[in-house]
Design a protein around this motif. Structure first.
Motif, PDB file in Angstrom:
ATOM      1  N   ASP A   1       0.856  -1.173   0.000  1.00 55.40           N
ATOM      2  CA  ASP A   1       0.000   0.000   0.000  1.00 55.40           C
ATOM      3  C   ASP A   1       0.897   1.229   0.000  1.00 55.40           C
ATOM      4  O   ASP A   1       2.120   1.122   0.204  1.00 55.40           O
ATOM      5  N   LEU A   2       0.317   2.410  -0.223  1.00 55.05           N
ATOM      6  CA  LEU A   2       1.081   3.653  -0.121  1.00 55.05           C
ATOM      7  C   LEU A   2       0.240   4.703   0.557  1.00 55.05           C
ATOM      8  O   LEU A   2      -0.990   4.682   0.495  1.00 55.05           O
ATOM      9  N   HIS A   3       0.908   5.640   1.220  1.00 57.08           N
ATOM     10  CA  HIS A   3       0.198   6.760   1.828  1.00 57.08           C
ATOM     11  C   HIS A   3       1.127   7.957   1.930  1.00 57.08           C
ATOM     12  O   HIS A   3       2.351   7.829   1.855  1.00 57.08           O
ATOM     13  N   TRP A   4       0.513   9.132   2.103  1.00 63.42           N
ATOM     14  CA  TRP A   4       1.227  10.401   2.182  1.00 63.42           C
ATOM     15  C   TRP A   4       1.023  11.066   3.538  1.00 63.42           C
ATOM     16  O   TRP A   4       1.541  12.131   3.780  1.00 63.42           O
TER      17      TRP A   4
ATOM     18  N   ARG B   1       1.054   7.583 -13.045  1.00 69.48           N
ATOM     19  CA  ARG B   1       0.858   7.384 -14.482  1.00 69.48           C
ATOM     20  C   ARG B   1       1.222   5.951 -14.891  1.00 69.48           C
ATOM     21  O   ARG B   1       0.524   5.321 -15.702  1.00 69.48           O
ATOM     22  N   ALA B   2       2.296   5.411 -14.340  1.00 65.08           N
ATOM     23  CA  ALA B   2       2.696   4.041 -14.668  1.00 65.08           C
ATOM     24  C   ALA B   2       1.632   3.037 -14.226  1.00 65.08           C
ATOM     25  O   ALA B   2       1.320   2.076 -14.932  1.00 65.08           O
ATOM     26  N   LEU B   3       1.061   3.265 -13.045  1.00 67.72           N
ATOM     27  CA  LEU B   3       0.002   2.380 -12.558  1.00 67.72           C
ATOM     28  C   LEU B   3      -1.259   2.528 -13.410  1.00 67.72           C
ATOM     29  O   LEU B   3      -1.932   1.526 -13.708  1.00 67.72           O
TER      30      LEU B   3
ATOM     31  N   ALA C   1      -3.480  13.965  -6.604  1.00 65.42           N
ATOM     32  CA  ALA C   1      -2.500  13.018  -7.132  1.00 65.42           C
ATOM     33  C   ALA C   1      -2.215  11.853  -6.180  1.00 65.42           C
ATOM     34  O   ALA C   1      -2.176  10.701  -6.616  1.00 65.42           O
ATOM     35  N   PRO C   2      -1.999  12.080  -4.877  1.00 66.47           N
ATOM     36  CA  PRO C   2      -1.770  10.934  -3.991  1.00 66.47           C
ATOM     37  C   PRO C   2      -2.963   9.973  -3.959  1.00 66.47           C
ATOM     38  O   PRO C   2      -2.781   8.749  -4.033  1.00 66.47           O
ATOM     39  N   GLY C   3      -4.181  10.519  -3.847  1.00 62.70           N
ATOM     40  CA  GLY C   3      -5.357   9.655  -3.797  1.00 62.70           C
ATOM     41  C   GLY C   3      -5.557   8.859  -5.067  1.00 62.70           C
ATOM     42  O   GLY C   3      -5.905   7.668  -5.031  1.00 62.70           O
ATOM     43  N   LEU C   4      -5.322   9.487  -6.226  1.00 62.18           N
ATOM     44  CA  LEU C   4      -5.471   8.787  -7.491  1.00 62.18           C
ATOM     45  C   LEU C   4      -4.404   7.716  -7.667  1.00 62.18           C
ATOM     46  O   LEU C   4      -4.686   6.620  -8.180  1.00 62.18           O
ATOM     47  N   THR C   5      -3.189   8.008  -7.260  1.00 60.77           N
ATOM     48  CA  THR C   5      -2.120   7.011  -7.371  1.00 60.77           C
ATOM     49  C   THR C   5      -2.449   5.783  -6.524  1.00 60.77           C
ATOM     50  O   THR C   5      -2.287   4.640  -6.963  1.00 60.77           O
ATOM     51  N   ARG C   6      -2.917   6.009  -5.311  1.00 60.19           N
ATOM     52  CA  ARG C   6      -3.292   4.890  -4.440  1.00 60.19           C
ATOM     53  C   ARG C   6      -4.462   4.104  -5.037  1.00 60.19           C
ATOM     54  O   ARG C   6      -4.492   2.869  -4.966  1.00 60.19           O
TER      55      ARG C   6
END
Length: 428
Positions: free
Chosen positions: A31-34, A94-96, A136-141
């Motif tokens: 998972d990822l978070h900011w 973008r890669a995801l 951007a952080p929410g969309l990437t996650r």
């Protein structure tokens, strides 16, 4: 997939994508978070710059809590070191997104984004981020955890110049939907002209383009389709609006929605137009919209102690307030307008709050203004000016009668919905 399998995020892959350097002590993440407060074992922490603090200041805290690795501009164990973590996040997002094979629908605009996003996602039967994770952080996650699906629907929210360009780069939408254009986040965007320019970039960046008639006014883009109530390429006709439901005709279909208000009508209309543009079955979309479920605070209907409430206080700007008041004009009975501050309007805040007061004066003589602009609003059109929610609660309890309708509208920071938590459940 190399670098990411089943939601796993390998630090080496992140470094390869972003031109970063892997330091000892990193592990794959699930998972990822900011937000370091949300970090636990196996989570990648992105140390992003903020308005009040920089994420790098919380990197060691995240590692101590079990973070798999930290994406940061600092050199220390457990880090994927990059020059700019915020840029690295965009590249990773973008890669995801590029590994998702379905259709991506992106929703932007000054108001109605989340309602329209939910209508599109539920109408199409496609996944979408919960709530309004629209940065951007929410969309990437979201893209990290997105599995196989025919498509997905995302919301793009901006509060500064060039942010829409960043978000459309990340999301790479196949269909861009622009809900409405008006004053919003002026502290960061500066002017209405800047809002229009920045928001409309979503349409320029999308192969398929859909906008409300209001948003499309003045925009000249090839292939742009429009939707509206009684106008546009896709139209809602024969509206029937009550406090509980909304109905309209879309072509030969009669659409029924379990929510009141013009905002939900326009959101559903955008969903039907989007389904038609994407070649999806309209009958199935209409059936799904009949079971629509929106997050709290968006024309949410409640009855407490015999008093009817419309909780529209999730957020507010001039455009969304005007839509709410236009709906209230269609409703009979005694109506109380409880209006709090609309945030982030910059130097134009006073003008927009006075304009809001004049709109309110056309809807009901029972007006309660709360906050820093309350007194000038009441001086302008009449009404009660109060400073705090506690004062508003006392006033309303003394004056509201069973059967009355109370409309709540303010920016999220006001917390106007707390009136509902304190309201007597057995009557006033």
């Amino acid at each position: 997939m190399k670098g990411r399998m089943g939601g796993e995020l390998k630090p080496e892959w992140v470094a390869q994508l972003t031109g970063g350097r892997v330091h000892p002590g990193v592990k794959p993440a699930h998972d990822l978070h900011w937000d370091s407060r949300q970090v636990g074992p196996g989570v990648a922490f992105f140390a992003l710059p903020g308005n009040k603090a920089h994420g790098r200041d919380f990197a060691q805290e995240a590692l101590a809590k079990g973070a798999a690795f930290v994406v940061t501009d600092q050199d220390h164990p457990g880090a994927v070191e990059v020059s700019r973590p915020e840029r690295a996040l965009l590249v990773l997002g973008r890669a995801l997104r590029d590994r998702f094979r379905g259709t991506v629908v992106a929703v932007g605009g000054s108001s109605g984004k989340t309602t329209t996003k939910e209508c599109l996602a539920q109408g199409l039967g496609w996944p979408a981020p919960e709530g309004n994770l629209n940065n951007a952080p929410g969309l990437t996650r979201f893209f990290l955890h997105l599995g196989e699906a025919p498509g997905c629907v995302v919301e793009l929210g901006i509060d500064r110049p060039l942010e829409m360009a960043e978000l459309t780069y990340l999301a790479r939408p196949d269909l861009g939907v622009l809900t409405a254009l008006g004053a919003e986040h002026l502290e960061g965007l500066g002017s209405l002209e800047n809002v229009v320019r920045e928001e409309s970039w979503l349409l320029w960046a999308s192969p398929l383009r859909l906008a409300s008639v209001q948003a499309a006014e003045g925009l000249k883009l090839p292939g742009l389709k429009t939707y509206g109530i009684g106008e546009g390429d896709f139209q809602a006709r024969d509206l029937e609006l009550t406090l509980d439901t909304s109905q309209f005709h879309y072509g030969r279909l009669r659409i029924w929605l379990p929510y009141p208000g013009l905002g939900v009508v326009l959101g559903a209309l955008a969903a039907l137009a989007g389904a038609e543009m994407l070649g999806q079955p309209l009958g199935e979309a209409a059936e799904r919209l009949a079971g629509l479920r929106l997050p709290p605070g968006r024309m949410q209907r409640l009855e407490l102690g015999g008093v009817r409430f419309l909780n529209d206080a999730y957020n507010a700007n001039p455009l969304s307030l005007k839509a709410g008041l236009e709906f209230l004009q269609t409703q009979p009975g005694r109506k109380w307008l409880v209006l709090g501050r609309m945030a982030e309007l910059g130097r134009e805040a006073l003008r927009y709050h006075l304009e809001a007061a004049r709109w309110a004066a056309q809807v009901s003589p029972h007006r309660v203004f709360i906050g820093p602009f309350a007194q000038v609003q009441a001086n302008e059109v009449g009404g009660v000016a109060l400073e705090t929610l506690e004062e508003a609660l006392r006033f309303l309890k003394q004056n509201v009668r069973p059967g009355d309708l109370v409309y709540l509208k303010a920016s999220r920071s006001v917390g106007l919905e707390r009136l509902l938590e304190l309201w007597p459940k057995e009557g006033v």
